[in-house]
Every structure is written in C-alpha cells, then in structure tokens.
Design an enzyme around this catalytic site. Structure first.
Site, PDB file in Angstrom:
ATOM      1  N   ALA A 146      67.430 104.066 139.698  1.00  0.00           N
ATOM      2  CA  ALA A 146      67.444 104.717 141.016  1.00  0.00           C
ATOM      3  C   ALA A 146      67.101 106.196 140.852  1.00  0.00           C
ATOM      4  O   ALA A 146      67.929 107.000 140.398  1.00  0.00           O
ATOM      5  CB  ALA A 146      68.807 104.538 141.682  1.00  0.00           C
TER       6      ALA A 146
ATOM      7  N   ASN B 159      65.014 109.913 142.382  1.00  0.00           N
ATOM      8  CA  ASN B 159      65.144 110.748 143.576  1.00  0.00           C
ATOM      9  C   ASN B 159      64.138 110.424 144.677  1.00  0.00           C
ATOM     10  O   ASN B 159      64.319 110.841 145.812  1.00  0.00           O
ATOM     11  CB  ASN B 159      65.053 112.228 143.195  1.00  0.00           C
ATOM     12  CG  ASN B 159      66.369 112.712 142.613  1.00  0.00           C
ATOM     13  OD1 ASN B 159      67.390 112.692 143.294  1.00  0.00           O
ATOM     14  ND2 ASN B 159      66.376 113.085 141.342  1.00  0.00           N
ATOM     15  N   THR B 160      63.075 109.706 144.340  1.00  0.00           N
ATOM     16  CA  THR B 160      62.124 109.302 145.379  1.00  0.00           C
ATOM     17  C   THR B 160      62.117 107.790 145.555  1.00  0.00           C
ATOM     18  O   THR B 160      62.143 107.280 146.671  1.00  0.00           O
ATOM     19  CB  THR B 160      60.686 109.767 145.021  1.00  0.00           C
ATOM     20  OG1 THR B 160      60.733 111.148 144.685  1.00  0.00           O
ATOM     21  CG2 THR B 160      59.741 109.574 146.193  1.00  0.00           C
TER      22      THR B 160
ATOM     23  N   SER C 111      71.284 110.286 133.636  1.00  0.00           N
ATOM     24  CA  SER C 111      71.360 108.976 132.982  1.00  0.00           C
ATOM     25  C   SER C 111      69.970 108.342 132.857  1.00  0.00           C
ATOM     26  O   SER C 111      69.734 107.534 131.957  1.00  0.00           O
ATOM     27  CB  SER C 111      72.319 108.060 133.735  1.00  0.00           C
ATOM     28  OG  SER C 111      72.020 108.088 135.120  1.00  0.00           O
ATOM     29  N   ASP C 112      69.031 108.727 133.730  1.00  0.00           N
ATOM     30  CA  ASP C 112      67.664 108.193 133.597  1.00  0.00           C
ATOM     31  C   ASP C 112      67.007 108.742 132.324  1.00  0.00           C
ATOM     32  O   ASP C 112      66.360 108.014 131.571  1.00  0.00           O
ATOM     33  CB  ASP C 112      66.810 108.489 134.851  1.00  0.00           C
ATOM     34  CG  ASP C 112      66.723 109.972 135.215  1.00  0.00           C
ATOM     35  OD1 ASP C 112      67.532 110.785 134.697  1.00  0.00           O
ATOM     36  OD2 ASP C 112      65.850 110.330 136.023  1.00  0.00           O
TER      37      ASP C 112
ATOM     38  N   THR D  55      41.542 128.687 147.932  1.00  0.00           N
ATOM     39  CA  THR D  55      43.005 128.520 147.901  1.00  0.00           C
ATOM     40  C   THR D  55      43.366 127.146 147.345  1.00  0.00           C
ATOM     41  O   THR D  55      44.248 127.025 146.480  1.00  0.00           O
ATOM     42  CB  THR D  55      43.582 128.689 149.326  1.00  0.00           C
ATOM     43  OG1 THR D  55      43.103 129.923 149.850  1.00  0.00           O
ATOM     44  CG2 THR D  55      45.093 128.688 149.303  1.00  0.00           C
TER      45      THR D  55
END
Ligand SMILES: Nc1ncnc2c1ncn2[C@@H]1O[C@H](COP(=O)(O)OP(=O)(O)OP(=O)(O)O)[C@@H](O)[C@H]1O
Ligand SMILES: CC(C)(CO)[C@@H](O)C(=O)NCCC(=O)O
EC number: 2.7.1.33
Length: 287
Positions: free
Chosen positions: A13, A15-16, A117-118, A197
């Site tokens: 699991a 963050n995305t 933990s990942d 840019t």
C-alpha cells in the site's frame, strides 16, 4: 516445502496506488520456477472494490501479508474489505513494520521503526537477488517519493528520500505564480541550455533526480571500492533512466570499471513480501 493448501495475498500500500498479488498456492509454479501469481492495482479511491476483486479467484487467501506507508485510514479500509470477503471464514493477516533484522537482512537505520516498511521489504527482495552475493546493490524507486537505497553483505546501509518526479512538478506549479503544471511527454535527455519554461522544468527535474542517484552511487563506490549493481523501479523511471544511464556510463568509464549494470526490477516490495511469505509457510515455522 510449503503448505500448498493456503492461498496467499500480498499487499504493497503506497501513497498513490496499492499493489496486490494473489497466489492460489505458492507451490504452483510457472515454467520459470516462480509461484503462479495474479497481480492487480487499485488507487486509494478504489479500495472499496477489493472484496469484489478477490471474489474472482477460486480460493480465499488465508494468509495476507502487507506493508502500508499510506496511513492508518488506508490500512483500516483494506482490512475492512478483507473481513467482508472472508465473512465468517478465518484467515491470518499481518501488516509488517521495519525491524532491526528480518530473516538474514540487518537494518542499519538508527531507529529501525522509522524506516518505511515498503523500503525495508524491497531491501529484503533485493538482498536475495543473485547479484547481491558479492557486490553492493542499490535500488532506486521512482514512486510518489524517490528513494535510493543500498544493501551490501545482507545489511541495509541507508539511503536517500526526495520528492518523486510528479511531486517535484506539482510543488513547483503550486508554489509559484508563473510556473505551469507539466505534461510529461516522451522521455528524453535533459537539455544543456533549455530555452523554454517547459523544457527548463522538465530538464531541471530529470537532472535533479538522476544527479541524486549518481551522488549515492559515488558514495557506495568511495566506501567499498566496488561497482554496485543499480536496480530501478517505479512509474517515473522511464523519464529519468536515460539521463541516469548517460551519467553512470561516464562515471563507470572514469572509475575504470568494465561493466555498467542498470537493471529494471519490477515490484521489489512484492518480491520481498514473497520471500517473507515463503518463510512463513515453511513446514517448520511457527508464525
Ligand atoms: N504517465 C506518467 N507520466 C508522468 N509521470 C508518471 C506517469 N506515470 C507515473 N508517473 C510517475 O510515477 C510516480 C508514481 O510511480 P508509481 O506508480 O510507481 O508509484 P506508486 O504506485 O504511487 O508508488 P508509491 O505510492 O508506492 O510510491 C508518479 O508520482 C509520477 O512521478
Ligand atoms: C519514503 C516513502 C514515502 C516511500 O514510499 C516511505 O518509505 C515512507 O514513508 N518512509 C518513512 C520514512 C523513512 O523511510 O525513513
């Protein structure tokens, strides 16, 4: 020998996204000798579909092992889906955290519990790679955050954390008045003197990511005098790897090493979780 009766679910699991891999049995092998697996990915907004998704498999997973760096709400939502799926049936579920040692792998972090933990399970996956036997191995994970970690002689030596490519782009767009959101096109080498840019942003961020990895590679070389194997993973890898390849090739030549190994490594966290699940299901191991 493994307990062939158990179906296993492994969970990374992030963050995305949340990556799942299901094994009807760890004893059932592909022609390459790996356990037959079914991988699927859900975003955080899609967790409610987990129970239904698991319903498509023949057996319910009675061993579920995961890592979660996305917070307790995400963990609770996943656990709720697992309870829904199992109904009155029993199963074992573990969320792993980082420790000073896991199986053969030692952790040099000052406070082992701080380490994601990942990252820890990815290091376990990396540490059993044949290339890790005699040389330092590095893993660059181009995910929500970018991490650059090193294992040598079955010890996790530490590593870098910095914003992932998209997070760099988002923070520039949000924190300034004139910088636009980037639309990533085809991956290309950063320009020497960008003249727009969009080119300045894209070149700047790719250069920053690749240079940080190179810095860590140099630290490993200076510390051990050995040419590390660099593995990479994650959604943003395609954009950074061409420049990283260029920078590393230059350094390999300057240091007089004869080979450069910059190698993709799919799903290193799930690979580490598999190592751990295989250990748990060995006949003699009491969990
Ligand atoms: N099409 C794309 N264009 C640009 N960047 C992309 C694209 N796809 C993925 N990325 C990059 O990959 C990152 C996500 O990588 P990945 O999908 O491997 O991570 P994740 O599953 O979110 O991992 P975690 O949450 O575990 O870090 C994004 O933050 C972005 O930097
Ligand atoms: C760095 C991330 C976000 C990478 O997913 C995760 O491993 C994490 O939240 N780590 C905790 C801090 C640490 O690893 O030191």
């Amino acid at each position: 020998m493994y307990d062939a009766s158990k179906a296993v679910l492994l969970i990374d699991a992030g963050n995305t996204r949340i990556k799942f891999v299901y094994y009807e049995s760890l004893s059932c092998r592909t022609p390459e000798g790996l356990p037959k697996s079914n991988k699927f990915i859900l975003t955080h907004d899609e967790i409610e579909r987990l129970s239904e998704r698991l319903g498509q498999f023949n057996k319910k997973p009675t061993l579920v092992i995961g890592v979660n760096v996305a917070g307790s709400i995400i963990a609770a939502k996943i656990s709720k889906q697992l309870r829904l799926h199992h109904g009155a049936g029993t199963y074992e579920q573990y969320w792993l955290s980082s420790q000073p040692q896991l199986l053969h792998l030692k952790n040099a972090y000052i406070d082992a519990s701080q380490l994601g933990s990942d990252r820890w399970l990815a290091m376990l996956g990396l540490s059993v790679h044949e290339k890790a036997q005699h040389r330092p191995v590095m893993l660059v994970s181009f995910g929500t955050a970018t991490t650059v970690d090193t294992v040598y002689q079955s010890e996790f030596l530490g590593g870098l954390i910095f914003p992932g490519l998209q997070m760099m782009a988002d923070s520039l767009a949000q924190g300034t008045a004139q910088l636009p959101a980037i639309k990533w096109g085809k991956s290309s080498l950063p320009m020497t003197f960008p003249l727009s840019t969009a080119d300045a942003l894209e070149s700047g961020m790719i250069a920053a990511q690749a240079a940080a990895v190179l810095r860590q590679w140099t630290c490993v070389v200076e510390q051990y005098g050995l040419n590390p194997v660099v593995f990479y993973a994650g959604g943003a890898a395609d954009y950074v790897v061409p420049e990283l390849h260029r920078l590393l090739a230059e350094q390999i030549r300057l240091h007089g090493f004869d080979t450069m190994e910059l190698v993709p490594f799919d799903d290193p966290v799930l690979a580490g979780l598999l190592v751990y699940a295989q250990y748990c299901l060995q006949d003699s191991v009491a969990h």
